[in-house]
Design an enzyme around this catalytic site. Structure first.
Site, PDB file in Angstrom:
ATOM      1  N   ASP A 215     -19.991 -61.904 -14.012  1.00  0.00           N
ATOM      2  CA  ASP A 215     -19.102 -62.543 -14.659  1.00  0.00           C
ATOM      3  C   ASP A 215     -18.893 -63.675 -13.648  1.00  0.00           C
ATOM      4  O   ASP A 215     -17.957 -63.532 -12.691  1.00  0.00           O
ATOM      5  CB  ASP A 215     -18.007 -61.831 -15.022  1.00  0.00           C
ATOM      6  CG  ASP A 215     -16.958 -62.719 -15.960  1.00  0.00           C
ATOM      7  OD1 ASP A 215     -17.105 -63.898 -15.888  1.00  0.00           O
ATOM      8  OD2 ASP A 215     -16.372 -61.933 -16.690  1.00  0.00           O
ATOM      9  N   HIS A 216     -19.472 -64.922 -14.082  1.00  0.00           N
ATOM     10  CA  HIS A 216     -19.406 -66.157 -13.307  1.00  0.00           C
ATOM     11  C   HIS A 216     -17.744 -66.687 -13.277  1.00  0.00           C
ATOM     12  O   HIS A 216     -17.433 -67.395 -12.347  1.00  0.00           O
ATOM     13  CB  HIS A 216     -20.183 -67.433 -13.777  1.00  0.00           C
ATOM     14  CG  HIS A 216     -20.545 -68.094 -12.697  1.00  0.00           C
ATOM     15  ND1 HIS A 216     -20.077 -68.211 -11.306  1.00  0.00           N
ATOM     16  CD2 HIS A 216     -21.342 -69.133 -12.841  1.00  0.00           C
ATOM     17  CE1 HIS A 216     -20.647 -69.027 -10.668  1.00  0.00           C
ATOM     18  NE2 HIS A 216     -21.512 -69.789 -11.430  1.00  0.00           N
ATOM     19  N   ARG A 217     -16.716 -66.105 -14.100  1.00  0.00           N
ATOM     20  CA  ARG A 217     -15.494 -66.507 -13.956  1.00  0.00           C
ATOM     21  C   ARG A 217     -14.592 -65.937 -12.595  1.00  0.00           C
ATOM     22  O   ARG A 217     -13.917 -66.225 -12.343  1.00  0.00           O
ATOM     23  CB  ARG A 217     -14.597 -66.339 -15.270  1.00  0.00           C
ATOM     24  CG  ARG A 217     -15.161 -66.788 -16.223  1.00  0.00           C
ATOM     25  CD  ARG A 217     -14.585 -66.235 -17.594  1.00  0.00           C
ATOM     26  NE  ARG A 217     -14.806 -64.724 -17.958  1.00  0.00           N
ATOM     27  CZ  ARG A 217     -14.547 -64.004 -18.800  1.00  0.00           C
ATOM     28  NH1 ARG A 217     -13.470 -64.598 -19.648  1.00  0.00           N
ATOM     29  NH2 ARG A 217     -14.721 -62.663 -18.872  1.00  0.00           N
TER      30      ARG A 217
END
Length: 468
Positions: free
Chosen positions: A440-442
């Site tokens: 998850d790039h967040r």
């Protein structure tokens, strides 16, 4: 007369209103302890509810289609001390006496669909057929918009049919407005049964509902609407209903793919020495020895990387004020994907950090067997902090696994292959394991993902690092 006891639904985790998909017993049946009584289908697996003791079934409290929760009464049983002998007697009697199955009377192949047969069968089932038709229609009309022309054409009751079906099934199809020519029967000689009609209607309604969802999502994202195609115009087709597990899993995967900004980091690990250790460990002559798999070593190695990079063993969560926080988990429960006939399920091994490779391998084998037999308990599929999806036994070089929300990463593993690796001024053959880490790039950036897979590759190359 023996003691009468009521059998209840045991602890099935957090699930409620789980549908009963099959009842294995009938009044008078002799059952032994651990024999399956009914089958439930949760959103993750099919669950068999076993008998807690041996006895004779006196009364059944549930039927297929009912929704049950923990504490729901299943049946009333009379305890018996001669369960085994009586069970054999019942089995012998089955070979002599035909079973009475009025609900499936249309399954008998008839040479002539006479008026008398039609009248007798319609008298057996009018209430049930009407209830089924009305319940399907009323329930689905509340959930879906007006059907499109393709669905109306598929269910056009005015179309004449030469399908192989009995009078009661034809009557049931007319009540629902179903064209029997579009259904492939599952009975003898492809005879269409009532269950085939029900499955066809459910598939059509699910299709309309999914199309509606896709249209709404497409509008929200400013996408073109999903193409509507009459596939039968181009050639023969067959309509098959998705299992409940696949339908729910598909919705979850769709949500996860849309809502989580996925990025996949690809890497490779030299497992030549690890594979040699694994094979050597499996050469033991002990009868009760557990077969060690690569996945058991991989789980143990993974714990070392998760402890070094704790943000991978985490979840995003919003507090009461709407602020997003990162929940770092100090437990290590690892889920692993298992391919079953009904769809993908993810059993969970708890506290992997506190177990050795042998214990992990033993639990892997047990849970995988339960998954394929449809005997996983809901509690055995809950609480994962990280998931592994292994295609090593199938093939492939790399893939992008979809993150299992609310987790923030998932590790994909493909088939290990030998490659020429340049070491000490020469090329040598080494067994290389492909790794595919979706994150998850967040929460995780590219550099952290690269460090994670590099560390995991180092541990797999030298398992002694897992002990540090």
């Amino acid at each position: 007369m023996g003691e009468l006891k009521t059998v209840f639904i045991p602890d099935i985790g957090d699930f409620e209103d789980v549908p009963v998909i099959e009842v294995f017993i009938k009044a008078g049946s002799q059952v032994n302890a651990e024999d399956p009584l009914i089958a439930l289908e949760s959103d993750k697996a099919t669950i068999d509810i076993p008998a807690p003791f041996s006895g004779v079934v006196k009364e059944i409290k549930v039927k297929s289609g009912d929704k049950v929760s923990e504490g729901t009464a299943i049946a009333i049983m009379e305890l018996t001390e001669k369960a085994t002998d009586e069970a054999e007697a019942v089995e012998e009697s089955k070979d002599v006496e035909p079973s009475n199955k009025p609900e499936n009377s249309e399954e008998v192949v008839l040479d002539k669909d006479s008026e008398e047969q039609a009248q007798s069968q319609s008298q057996l089932q009018p209430a049930k057929n009407t209830t089924t038709a009305e319940s399907i229609a009323e329930a689905e009309q509340k959930k879906i918009p007006q059907t499109d022309s393709s669905v109306i054409a598929a269910c056009d009751e005015t179309v004449s049919s030469k399908a192989h079906a009995g009078p009661s099934v034809r009557r049931f199809a007319r009540e629902l407005g179903v064209n029997l020519d579009l259904i492939t029967g599952s009975g003898p000689k492809q005879r269409i049964l009532k269950e085939d009609v029900q499955a066809f209607v459910k598939a059509k309604l699910s299709q309309v509902q999914m199309d509606s969802k896709n249209t709404g999502m497409a509008a929200a994202l400013d996408l073109l609407p999903w193409p509507q195609v009459d596939f039968a115009k181009h050639g023969p087709v067959e309509i098959k209903s998705l299992s409940r597990i696949k339908q729910i899993a598909g919705a979850n995967l769709y949500r996860n793919w849309i809502m989580i900004p996925h990025v996949t980091q690809f890497d490779e690990a030299d497992i030549t020495d690890l594979e040699a250790l694994r094979k050597e460990s499996n050469t033991t002559e002990k009868k009760d020895a557990v077969k060690l798999t690569l996945l058991s070593f991989l789980m143990k190695a993974l714990i070392a990387s998760l402890k070094k990079f704790p943000e991978f063993n985490a979840s995003l969560d919003k507090n009461a004020n709407g602020e997003t926080n990162l929940v770092i988990k100090r437990y290590y429960h690892i889920g692993f994907a298992v391919d079953t006939a009904n769809g993908l399920v993810v059993p969970v091994i708890r506290d992997v950090d506190q177990k050795g490779v042998v214990a992990i391998a033993r639990e892997l084998g047990e849970l995988a067997a339960f998954a394929r037999e449809g005997k996983l308990k809901p509690t055995q599929m809950q609480g994962a902090s990280f998931t592994i999806s292994s295609l090593g036994g199938v093939g492939g070089t790399a893939f992008t696994p979809i993150i299992n929300a609310p987790e923030v990463a998932i590790l994909g593993v493909s088939k290990a292959v030998y490659k020429p690796i340049y070491r000490e001024n020469q090329f040598v053959p080494r067994l290389v394991l492909p790794l595919s880490l979706s994150y998850d790039h967040r929460v995780i950036d590219g550099a952290a993902a690269a460090r994670f897979t590099s560390h995991l590759a180092e541990v797999l190359t030298d398992m002694r690092l897992a002990l540090l």
